[in-house]
Design a protein around this motif. Structure first.
Motif, short mmCIF file in Angstrom:
data_model
loop_
_atom_site.label_atom_id
_atom_site.label_comp_id
_atom_site.label_asym_id
_atom_site.label_seq_id
_atom_site.Cartn_x
_atom_site.Cartn_y
_atom_site.Cartn_z
N GLU A 138 -6.41 -13.97 5.66
CA GLU A 138 -5.91 -12.90 4.80
C GLU A 138 -5.90 -11.60 5.60
OE1 GLU A 138 -7.88 -10.74 1.08
OE2 GLU A 138 -7.32 -12.83 0.66
N LEU A 139 -4.83 -10.85 5.42
CA LEU A 139 -4.66 -9.56 6.09
C LEU A 139 -4.29 -8.50 5.07
CD1 LEU A 139 -2.62 -10.89 9.13
CD2 LEU A 139 -4.96 -10.01 9.21
N VAL A 140 -4.47 -7.24 5.46
CA VAL A 140 -4.04 -6.12 4.63
C VAL A 140 -2.91 -5.43 5.37
CG1 VAL A 140 -4.72 -3.92 3.63
CG2 VAL A 140 -6.33 -5.83 3.60
N LEU A 141 -1.76 -5.31 4.70
CA LEU A 141 -0.63 -4.58 5.24
C LEU A 141 -0.77 -3.13 4.80
CD1 LEU A 141 2.21 -4.31 6.49
CD2 LEU A 141 3.13 -4.99 4.25
N VAL A 142 -0.77 -2.22 5.76
CA VAL A 142 -0.89 -0.79 5.48
C VAL A 142 0.46 -0.14 5.77
CG1 VAL A 142 -2.13 1.34 6.01
CG2 VAL A 142 -3.32 -0.87 6.18
N THR A 143 1.03 0.52 4.74
CA THR A 143 2.31 1.22 4.87
C THR A 143 2.18 2.58 4.19
OG1 THR A 143 3.23 0.39 2.80
CG2 THR A 143 3.60 -0.97 4.77
N ASP A 144 3.27 3.33 4.17
CA ASP A 144 3.27 4.62 3.46
C ASP A 144 2.95 4.45 1.98
OD1 ASP A 144 3.97 5.90 5.80
OD2 ASP A 144 6.08 6.17 5.27
N ALA A 145 3.30 3.30 1.42
CA ALA A 145 3.07 3.03 0.00
C ALA A 145 1.63 2.66 -0.32
CB ALA A 145 4.00 1.93 -0.49
N GLY A 146 0.81 2.43 0.70
CA GLY A 146 -0.58 2.03 0.47
C GLY A 146 -0.89 0.71 1.14
N GLU A 147 -1.73 -0.07 0.48
CA GLU A 147 -2.20 -1.33 1.06
C GLU A 147 -1.81 -2.50 0.18
OE1 GLU A 147 -6.37 -1.05 1.87
OE2 GLU A 147 -6.05 0.52 3.38
N THR A 148 -1.40 -3.59 0.84
CA THR A 148 -1.00 -4.81 0.16
C THR A 148 -1.69 -5.98 0.83
OG1 THR A 148 1.18 -3.86 -0.28
CG2 THR A 148 0.95 -6.25 -0.54
N ARG A 149 -2.32 -6.83 0.04
CA ARG A 149 -2.98 -8.03 0.55
C ARG A 149 -1.93 -9.08 0.87
NH1 ARG A 149 -3.75 -12.42 -2.28
NH2 ARG A 149 -5.19 -13.98 -1.53
N LEU A 150 -2.04 -9.68 2.06
CA LEU A 150 -1.17 -10.77 2.46
C LEU A 150 -2.03 -11.99 2.74
CD1 LEU A 150 1.23 -9.03 5.03
CD2 LEU A 150 1.66 -9.50 2.62
N ALA A 151 -1.83 -13.05 1.99
CA ALA A 151 -2.56 -14.30 2.17
C ALA A 151 -1.70 -15.27 2.97
CB ALA A 151 -2.90 -14.91 0.81
N ALA A 152 -2.31 -16.33 3.46
CA ALA A 152 -1.58 -17.35 4.20
C ALA A 152 -0.36 -17.81 3.40
CB ALA A 152 -2.49 -18.53 4.51
N GLY A 153 0.78 -17.89 4.07
CA GLY A 153 2.02 -18.29 3.42
C GLY A 153 2.87 -17.12 2.99
N MET A 154 2.33 -15.90 3.05
CA MET A 154 3.11 -14.71 2.68
C MET A 154 3.72 -14.09 3.94
SD MET A 154 0.55 -13.04 -0.16
CE MET A 154 1.73 -11.83 -0.77
N CYS A 155 4.79 -13.31 3.74
CA CYS A 155 5.46 -12.68 4.87
C CYS A 155 5.87 -11.26 4.50
CB CYS A 155 6.67 -13.49 5.32
SG CYS A 155 7.94 -13.75 4.08
N ALA A 156 6.22 -10.50 5.52
CA ALA A 156 6.69 -9.13 5.32
C ALA A 156 7.74 -8.85 6.39
CB ALA A 156 5.53 -8.14 5.43
#
Length: 158
Positions: free
Chosen positions: A84-102
């Protein structure tokens, strides 16, 4: 059907045969420590892929993928393979679990980075094109990358 135990040859690659580049970065100090727990396997280059880059990257707990950044000409795509990772952008933080993409389209001035805030390593696949003339803007720092080098926003070199 035949079984061959010999190592695969291009166009096949077993990532287990590659050596990771832990924390390798050309960031100027004091930014290098932020990616010290990043271990990148370059997958595309050994296969002769030249139009885009493909990396399989492991982030240790507490590590970041990069400084928060965006590209002027390069599209980027990440796919979380494990953990699991946290995506940090201007909009804030979003959790990304296995199988998710950005995905991050070229020219979208929304700096991004991945952070492992968990207690186990996480792995993701990153894909980006190799557009000539790309400029990388580091959203939270006085830094841009252009013409093969890092510069302050005023144009002076790092």
């Amino acid at each position: 059907m035949t079984t061959d135990s010999a190592p695969p040859k291009a166009p096949v690659l077993d990532p287990a045969t590659l050596t990771a580049r832990p924390g390798e970065t050309d960031y100027p100090e004091p930014f290098r420590a932020q990616v010290a727990g990043r271990h990148r396997l370059t997958l595309g280059d050994p296969l002769g892929i030249s139009k885009f880059g493909v990396n399989l990257t492991r982030l240790d707990p507490g590590a970041s993928s990069a400084l928060r950044h965006w590209h002027s000409r390069q599209d980027e795509f990440v796919y979380v393979v494990e953990g699991e990772l946290v995506l940090v952008t201007d909009a804030g933080e979003t959790r990304l679990a296995a199988g998710m993409c950005a995905g991050f389209p070229a020219g979208a001035a929304d700096g991004h980075r991945l952070v492992n805030r968990g207690d186990r390593p996480a792995r993701y696949l990153e894909v980006g094109d190799r557009s000539a003339g790309d400029v990388i803007d580091y959203s939270d720092e006085d830094m841009v990358w252009r013409d093969g080098a890092y510069h302050h926003r005023d144009g002076s070199p790092w």
